[in-house]
Design an enzyme around this catalytic site. Structure first.
Site, mmCIF file in Angstrom:
data_model
loop_
_atom_site.group_PDB
_atom_site.id
_atom_site.type_symbol
_atom_site.label_atom_id
_atom_site.label_comp_id
_atom_site.label_asym_id
_atom_site.label_seq_id
_atom_site.Cartn_x
_atom_site.Cartn_y
_atom_site.Cartn_z
ATOM 1 N N HIS A 157 -8.520 45.615 112.651
ATOM 2 C CA HIS A 157 -7.139 45.383 113.130
ATOM 3 C C HIS A 157 -6.213 44.972 111.983
ATOM 4 C CE1 HIS A 157 -9.035 45.082 117.202
ATOM 5 N NE2 HIS A 157 -9.979 44.466 116.500
ATOM 6 N N SER A 278 12.751 53.344 91.001
ATOM 7 C CA SER A 278 13.918 53.421 91.875
ATOM 8 C C SER A 278 15.165 53.532 91.015
ATOM 9 C CB SER A 278 14.008 52.160 92.743
ATOM 10 O OG SER A 278 15.327 51.984 93.218
ATOM 11 N N LYS A 284 11.272 48.216 90.661
ATOM 12 C CA LYS A 284 10.408 48.985 91.563
ATOM 13 C C LYS A 284 9.405 49.873 90.837
ATOM 14 C CE LYS A 284 11.356 49.590 95.775
ATOM 15 N NZ LYS A 284 10.511 49.217 96.900
ATOM 16 N N GLU A 291 2.127 58.109 99.164
ATOM 17 C CA GLU A 291 2.923 58.351 100.375
ATOM 18 C C GLU A 291 2.961 59.840 100.716
ATOM 19 O OE1 GLU A 291 5.995 55.681 98.317
ATOM 20 O OE2 GLU A 291 6.684 55.778 100.383
#
Ligand code: ARG
Length: 459
Positions: A157, A278, A284, A291
């Site tokens: 979980h 970024s 960043k 992704e």
């Protein structure tokens, strides 16, 4: 003017829209090499069986080589009016060698031709997927070997469950990608029957030798039923199904890497080579490759659903619907290979942060099960009672704002008087993972045994 390949009964050429919806040359040119290999095998067989003269077969062979070099060299003029790769190649062959080109199509049809080309193409992609998977598994084995005994939290979980080892977590993916290898190998073994010579649907009256062309093209045997041979796209669907499951595994792993590389987790550091920045936030470092791998399942599974939907309800044998098979498979294959390569690169380059993993491994009462097991083993308590006592101790630690090993013996005995100081021996994460020695468990020796087994499997 009407089509030079099939225009005999036609007096008018197609409408521009008809041509646009009908043509597949925009994409099936990717099967040019397979189409020419199939034609060369067919022509050689026609000569060997006496259906074609040796001189015609030789002219065809040479002509096809020229066509191939024109296509590979980028000088070939593809024509939409000629619909597809099969007729583009044949028309160019006719330009080059004249009359013998018209004899190549004896005893075959575009229906068995396209099935053959596409099978050869998919077979190559299966081989590429096998290679990509093997490379990825090897990268995972390196990671697993380096951190076979590094502790980290195991989750259910996404809540802290029990400590595991880094090596164990890496090896879980080795098992998944290992099953993917098996699925692609199974699909390859099952698909490897030649459709060539099934002709339009019924076979042919010419004395062709389908065993000869099958062998020449690396198939195990000719497909046994001509109707099935031209109607079957199972091979593409099995490829897409295996690709979908593989992409799903890649997606789960990618998700973990996204989470693990966050500032809140810091379990891994991804390399600059597989990260992006970024344009506004200077700090960043984004896990874009992970992704995008996570997202690839969308188009790959989409291709699987699309082709299943195209094929369902099609009466035997060939219908033009089946031309819609290729773009889906091409796109799925391209993206699977890219995802495999990107994952391999990321895994090779990433470094696990041993200290962060260890700190996280000890938080969240991760050794509560070890404590309960100790109560069972040493105090002979029924597991359900031990579970309750341990839960009470967790609540106490939570109230005191500490972890289980930080409780005093008095704290422990206030919950259950028979607990002794020995209990602290099982509350450490190192002891916890070392104790999980059951076959396939997370103990470092078990993990090392699995790494050794996989190295042997891969050779
Ligand atoms: N371009 C067609 C395809 O991709 C080739 C087979 C055409 N056969 C036919 N009978 N029209 O499916």
């Amino acid at each position: 003017s009407s089509n030079q390949m099939w225009g005999g009964r036609f007096s008018a050429g197609p409408d521009a829209i008809m041509e646009a919806i009908n043509a597949s040359i925009g994409f099936d040119r990717r099967m040019a090499a397979q189409d020419i290999a199939g034609s060369r095998a067919h022509a050689a067989m026609l000569a060997a069986t006496g259906i074609l003269s040796d001189s015609d077969a030789e002219a065809i062979r040479k002509g096809l080589l020229t066509v191939l070099s024109e296509i590979e060299g980028g000088t070939f003029q593809f024509s939409t009016a000629l619909e597809d790769i099969h007729m583009n190649v044949e028309a160019r062959l006719k330009d080059l060698i004249g009359e013998p080109a018209g004899r190549l199509h004896t005893g075959r049809s575009r229906n068995d031709q396209v099935a053959t080309d596409f099978k050869l193409w998919v077979r190559d992609q299966i081989d590429a997927a096998l290679q990509g998977l093997e490379a990825l598994i090897r990268a995972l084995l390196v990671q697993a070997g380096a951190g076979a005994d590094w502790v980290m939290p195991g989750f259910t979980h996404l809540q802290t469950a029990q400590p595991v080892t880094w090596g164990h977590h890496m090896m879980a993916y080795v098992e998944m990608f290992g099953r993917d290898l098996g699925r692609f190998r199974d699909a390859r073994a099952r698909m490897n029957e030649s459709p060539l010579g099934a002709a339009a649907l019924a076979g042919t009256s010419f004395p062709i030798d389908r065993h000869m062309t099958a062998t020449e093209l690396g198939f195990d045997r000719p497909a046994a039923n001509s109707l099935d041979a031209v109607s079957d796209r199972d091979f593409a669907l099995e490829f897409l199904a295996a690709a979908s499951i593989c992409a799903m595994h890649l997606s789960r792993f990618a998700e973990e890497l996204v989470i693990w590389s966050s500032a809140q987790f810091r379990f891994v550091t991804l390399s600059d080579r597989f990260s992006t920045g970024s344009s506004i936030m200077p700090q960043k470092k984004n896990p874009d490759a992970a992704e995008l791998i996570r997202a690839k399942i969308g188009r790959i599974f989409g291709a699987n659903v699309a082709l299943m939907t195209v094929m369902k309800g099609l009466p035997l044998a060939y219908s033009k619907d089946m031309q819609e098979d290729k773009e889906q498979v091409f796109d799925a294959a391209d993206n699977l290979m890219l995802a495999l390569a990107a994952m391999e690169g990321m895994v090779r380059d990433m470094s696990a942060n041993r200290d962060s993993l260890a700190v996280a491994a000890g938080s969240g009462f991760s050794t509560a099960t070890d404590l309960a097991d100790w109560l069972v083993r040493v105090l002979n308590m029924p597991f359900r009672d031990a579970h309750h006592v341990t839960g009470t101790l967790v609540a106490l630690a939570e109230k005191k704002g500490c972890d289980l090993p930080d409780l005093t013996l008095d704290d422990m005995q206030s919950v259950h008087s028979a607990i002794t100081g020995d209990v602290f021996g099982v509350l450490g994460v190192e002891n916890s993972v070392a104790s999980r020695t059951s076959y396939g468990g997370t103990a470092p020796d078990q993990v090392r045994a699995q790494i050794a087994r996989w190295k042997e499997v891969l050779g």
